[in-house]
Design a protein around this motif. Sequence first.
Motif, PDB file in Angstrom:
ATOM      1  N   VAL A 150     -18.722  12.362   9.381  1.00  0.00           N
ATOM      2  CA  VAL A 150     -17.941  12.864   8.249  1.00  0.00           C
ATOM      3  C   VAL A 150     -16.808  11.901   7.903  1.00  0.00           C
ATOM      4  O   VAL A 150     -16.406  11.782   6.736  1.00  0.00           O
ATOM      5  CB  VAL A 150     -17.389  14.275   8.567  1.00  0.00           C
ATOM      6  N   PHE A 151     -16.304  11.174   8.906  1.00  0.00           N
ATOM      7  CA  PHE A 151     -15.190  10.257   8.674  1.00  0.00           C
ATOM      8  C   PHE A 151     -15.640   8.898   8.134  1.00  0.00           C
ATOM      9  O   PHE A 151     -14.799   8.057   7.815  1.00  0.00           O
ATOM     10  CB  PHE A 151     -14.404  10.042   9.978  1.00  0.00           C
ATOM     11  N   LEU A 152     -16.944   8.654   8.041  1.00  0.00           N
ATOM     12  CA  LEU A 152     -17.412   7.351   7.576  1.00  0.00           C
ATOM     13  C   LEU A 152     -16.907   6.979   6.175  1.00  0.00           C
ATOM     14  O   LEU A 152     -16.576   5.821   5.930  1.00  0.00           O
ATOM     15  CB  LEU A 152     -18.936   7.287   7.619  1.00  0.00           C
ATOM     16  N   PRO A 153     -16.824   7.924   5.208  1.00  0.00           N
ATOM     17  CA  PRO A 153     -16.262   7.543   3.906  1.00  0.00           C
ATOM     18  C   PRO A 153     -14.833   7.024   4.000  1.00  0.00           C
ATOM     19  O   PRO A 153     -14.424   6.187   3.191  1.00  0.00           O
ATOM     20  CB  PRO A 153     -16.321   8.850   3.105  1.00  0.00           C
ATOM     21  N   PHE A 154     -14.069   7.526   4.983  1.00  0.00           N
ATOM     22  CA  PHE A 154     -12.728   6.985   5.199  1.00  0.00           C
ATOM     23  C   PHE A 154     -12.826   5.497   5.544  1.00  0.00           C
ATOM     24  O   PHE A 154     -12.080   4.670   5.013  1.00  0.00           O
ATOM     25  CB  PHE A 154     -12.022   7.748   6.322  1.00  0.00           C
ATOM     26  N   GLY A 155     -13.761   5.173   6.446  1.00  0.00           N
ATOM     27  CA  GLY A 155     -13.933   3.773   6.827  1.00  0.00           C
ATOM     28  C   GLY A 155     -14.374   2.905   5.668  1.00  0.00           C
ATOM     29  O   GLY A 155     -13.896   1.775   5.505  1.00  0.00           O
ATOM     30  N   VAL A 156     -15.281   3.428   4.846  1.00  0.00           N
ATOM     31  CA  VAL A 156     -15.737   2.663   3.678  1.00  0.00           C
ATOM     32  C   VAL A 156     -14.571   2.430   2.712  1.00  0.00           C
ATOM     33  O   VAL A 156     -14.365   1.319   2.211  1.00  0.00           O
ATOM     34  CB  VAL A 156     -16.893   3.403   2.975  1.00  0.00           C
ATOM     35  N   GLY A 157     -13.798   3.482   2.452  1.00  0.00           N
ATOM     36  CA  GLY A 157     -12.633   3.336   1.578  1.00  0.00           C
ATOM     37  C   GLY A 157     -11.610   2.384   2.145  1.00  0.00           C
ATOM     38  O   GLY A 157     -11.021   1.571   1.421  1.00  0.00           O
ATOM     39  N   PHE A 158     -11.403   2.474   3.452  1.00  0.00           N
ATOM     40  CA  PHE A 158     -10.430   1.592   4.106  1.00  0.00           C
ATOM     41  C   PHE A 158     -10.888   0.134   4.060  1.00  0.00           C
ATOM     42  O   PHE A 158     -10.078  -0.785   4.026  1.00  0.00           O
ATOM     43  CB  PHE A 158     -10.246   2.041   5.557  1.00  0.00           C
ATOM     44  N   PHE A 159     -12.203  -0.090   4.054  1.00  0.00           N
ATOM     45  CA  PHE A 159     -12.747  -1.448   3.952  1.00  0.00           C
ATOM     46  C   PHE A 159     -12.614  -1.979   2.531  1.00  0.00           C
ATOM     47  O   PHE A 159     -12.231  -3.140   2.318  1.00  0.00           O
ATOM     48  CB  PHE A 159     -14.210  -1.443   4.389  1.00  0.00           C
ATOM     49  N   ILE A 160     -12.913  -1.142   1.532  1.00  0.00           N
ATOM     50  CA  ILE A 160     -12.861  -1.579   0.140  1.00  0.00           C
ATOM     51  C   ILE A 160     -11.417  -1.778  -0.327  1.00  0.00           C
ATOM     52  O   ILE A 160     -11.127  -2.709  -1.097  1.00  0.00           O
ATOM     53  CB  ILE A 160     -13.577  -0.554  -0.767  1.00  0.00           C
ATOM     54  N   GLY A 161     -10.505  -0.923   0.134  1.00  0.00           N
ATOM     55  CA  GLY A 161      -9.115  -0.980  -0.317  1.00  0.00           C
ATOM     56  C   GLY A 161      -8.491  -2.361  -0.220  1.00  0.00           C
ATOM     57  O   GLY A 161      -8.023  -2.919  -1.223  1.00  0.00           O
ATOM     58  N   PRO A 162      -8.448  -2.981   0.967  1.00  0.00           N
ATOM     59  CA  PRO A 162      -7.828  -4.303   1.081  1.00  0.00           C
ATOM     60  C   PRO A 162      -8.530  -5.382   0.253  1.00  0.00           C
ATOM     61  O   PRO A 162      -7.893  -6.351  -0.161  1.00  0.00           O
ATOM     62  CB  PRO A 162      -7.937  -4.607   2.584  1.00  0.00           C
ATOM     63  N   LEU A 163      -9.848  -5.223   0.010  1.00  0.00           N
ATOM     64  CA  LEU A 163     -10.556  -6.217  -0.795  1.00  0.00           C
ATOM     65  C   LEU A 163     -10.062  -6.217  -2.236  1.00  0.00           C
ATOM     66  O   LEU A 163     -10.103  -7.259  -2.912  1.00  0.00           O
ATOM     67  CB  LEU A 163     -12.062  -5.942  -0.768  1.00  0.00           C
ATOM     68  N   THR A 164      -9.614  -5.067  -2.716  1.00  0.00           N
ATOM     69  CA  THR A 164      -9.125  -4.961  -4.091  1.00  0.00           C
ATOM     70  C   THR A 164      -7.607  -5.091  -4.189  1.00  0.00           C
ATOM     71  O   THR A 164      -7.060  -5.082  -5.302  1.00  0.00           O
ATOM     72  CB  THR A 164      -9.545  -3.614  -4.698  1.00  0.00           C
ATOM     73  N   THR A 165      -6.927  -5.215  -3.047  1.00  0.00           N
ATOM     74  CA  THR A 165      -5.467  -5.280  -3.058  1.00  0.00           C
ATOM     75  C   THR A 165      -4.916  -6.483  -3.823  1.00  0.00           C
ATOM     76  O   THR A 165      -3.943  -6.336  -4.578  1.00  0.00           O
ATOM     77  CB  THR A 165      -4.926  -5.261  -1.614  1.00  0.00           C
ATOM     78  N   PRO A 166      -5.461  -7.708  -3.651  1.00  0.00           N
ATOM     79  CA  PRO A 166      -4.905  -8.841  -4.419  1.00  0.00           C
ATOM     80  C   PRO A 166      -4.901  -8.593  -5.926  1.00  0.00           C
ATOM     81  O   PRO A 166      -3.916  -8.894  -6.608  1.00  0.00           O
ATOM     82  CB  PRO A 166      -5.832 -10.008  -4.044  1.00  0.00           C
ATOM     83  N   LEU A 196      -8.696   9.182   0.855  1.00  0.00           N
ATOM     84  CA  LEU A 196      -7.735   8.953   1.939  1.00  0.00           C
ATOM     85  C   LEU A 196      -7.891   7.548   2.513  1.00  0.00           C
ATOM     86  O   LEU A 196      -6.903   6.848   2.740  1.00  0.00           O
ATOM     87  CB  LEU A 196      -7.937   9.997   3.036  1.00  0.00           C
ATOM     88  N   GLY A 197      -9.139   7.126   2.749  1.00  0.00           N
ATOM     89  CA  GLY A 197      -9.355   5.794   3.297  1.00  0.00           C
ATOM     90  C   GLY A 197      -8.987   4.694   2.332  1.00  0.00           C
ATOM     91  O   GLY A 197      -8.358   3.694   2.715  1.00  0.00           O
ATOM     92  N   PHE A 198      -9.360   4.848   1.048  1.00  0.00           N
ATOM     93  CA  PHE A 198      -9.044   3.822   0.057  1.00  0.00           C
ATOM     94  C   PHE A 198      -7.534   3.682  -0.119  1.00  0.00           C
ATOM     95  O   PHE A 198      -6.999   2.569  -0.176  1.00  0.00           O
ATOM     96  CB  PHE A 198      -9.707   4.175  -1.275  1.00  0.00           C
ATOM     97  N   GLY A 199      -6.848   4.814  -0.214  1.00  0.00           N
ATOM     98  CA  GLY A 199      -5.391   4.764  -0.331  1.00  0.00           C
ATOM     99  C   GLY A 199      -4.749   4.119   0.875  1.00  0.00           C
ATOM    100  O   GLY A 199      -3.791   3.344   0.751  1.00  0.00           O
ATOM    101  N   GLN A 200      -5.284   4.424   2.065  1.00  0.00           N
ATOM    102  CA  GLN A 200      -4.770   3.797   3.287  1.00  0.00           C
ATOM    103  C   GLN A 200      -4.981   2.288   3.243  1.00  0.00           C
ATOM    104  O   GLN A 200      -4.122   1.510   3.652  1.00  0.00           O
ATOM    105  CB  GLN A 200      -5.484   4.394   4.499  1.00  0.00           C
ATOM    106  N   GLY A 201      -6.159   1.866   2.727  1.00  0.00           N
ATOM    107  CA  GLY A 201      -6.440   0.444   2.631  1.00  0.00           C
ATOM    108  C   GLY A 201      -5.524  -0.287   1.676  1.00  0.00           C
ATOM    109  O   GLY A 201      -5.222  -1.470   1.877  1.00  0.00           O
TER     110      GLY A 201
END
Length: 478
Positions: free
Chosen positions: A311-327, A376-381
């Motif tokens: 169930v927490f895997l979408p958090f990990g996916v969001g957390f991975f994508i977040g930093p990639l889009t940060t720049p 939650l994961g994307f925002g964290q990222g």
Amino acid sequence: MQTKNPDTRRWLAFAVLLVGAFLPPLDFFIVNVALPSIRGDLGTSAAELQLVISGYAAAYAVFLITGGRLGDLFGRRRVFLAGITGFGLTSLLCGLASSPSMLIVGRVLQGLSAAAMAPQGLASIHALFPVQERSRALGLYGAAVGFAAVVAQALGGALISADILDLQWRIIFLINLPVVAAVLIGGLPLLPDARGDSPAPIDWGGVLLCALTLGLLIVPLVEGRERGWPWWACAMLLAMPVAGLCFWRYERAFARRGGVPLVSVDLVRMPGLMSGLAGVLFFYVVSAFFLVFSVYLQSALGLDPLATGLVFLPFGVGFFIGPLTTPLAVRIFGGWVPAIGMLFEVAGCLYLAALVAQAPAQMPAQLPLMVAVGLLGFGQGWALPTLVRSVIDRAPATGSGMIAGLTNSALQISAALGVAVIGGVFFSIAGDSPDPMSMAKALIAAMLCTGASLALAAVLSVVASKSSIQAAPRPMPR
């Protein structure tokens, strides 16, 4: 200093040190999916479950800066050896625990060992790599820490569900032993014995007073509710501000005597720095989400540990994508990125609370649940790296190391307090004999508290950013 002939085995040595960066966050998060199993096996109370998490985080937080200083004084190879050996032994102690008290003591000692082990990799980058390779090494270091937090839930669920050798929840601790053994046997000959150029003596008085202050806050917040707020819990809370004041005065006096305090009084007075650190303290309480949601999924909805971890895997996916889009986000939104990231997390908290409110005793629909957890994961990222960087960048070059250590410690303190406070709200509302309806109400309350804390952290990050801009020196008129 940059070496003219860098060690040809430097990347292998760094890979060994990355194990020390990977294991501490992994062991902080992996335990969440095991909490219902631990409770059933050891008869652990809700307060003791919270201490299993917050005791580790608090010990790690208080001694993290000290671990870096120990490496400067005695050599990073030696301190890393002591730290990872201690981490292995304390993992064994946790895995063999026969009572809640034994497990809590093991977790506190595990946090102390992690604090000695973790800083050595980051501190060794300058000694191992020429200037042109350091950015890559720093990126790998950050990736290792982030990846550990992302995979911990699913890995813990998979290990417990596999029930290797009938070890059940104990496997999440005992799995560290072969990793530690591999590092000790094959990795240590690769490590350089670097140390700081002019290491300062450790501020042991500051370390002990900081630990005392944090203990006087966390222990009664966790144990007080469970025990009906006895007199000693109230006394500890009343003593906490006194201990905090003693810590602050001791640090000022220590600095006046020419020592290097655990927390520099002059640096924390810099414009925007205290607001930024306060934002960090309110931000990482989101760590309590993993505790309360794991307990809800397993105890209220009957999911097994593996399904819970997935169930927490979408958090990990969001957390991975977040930093990639940060720049790109920084180019568009500038200094607002940390606040916007936290608002994504607030949206995730509110959406998850709404989903649970619609069907308290049922699993939410898959797609909406994935969106809520993914937000939650994307925002964290977005928020985590930019918030930390914005705080560290406010320090002068001579104080960046201390502020970096202080920021990392603030993150762990925030995690410990989040588990103590928001976990306390969750277990109080769930009650002594929880059913799916009461646990749903408890989860909704916990998510609303988490969202409120994240919203406050977003406001503080904006205040810190504006304080820095307003305090910037104006150019002299020509």
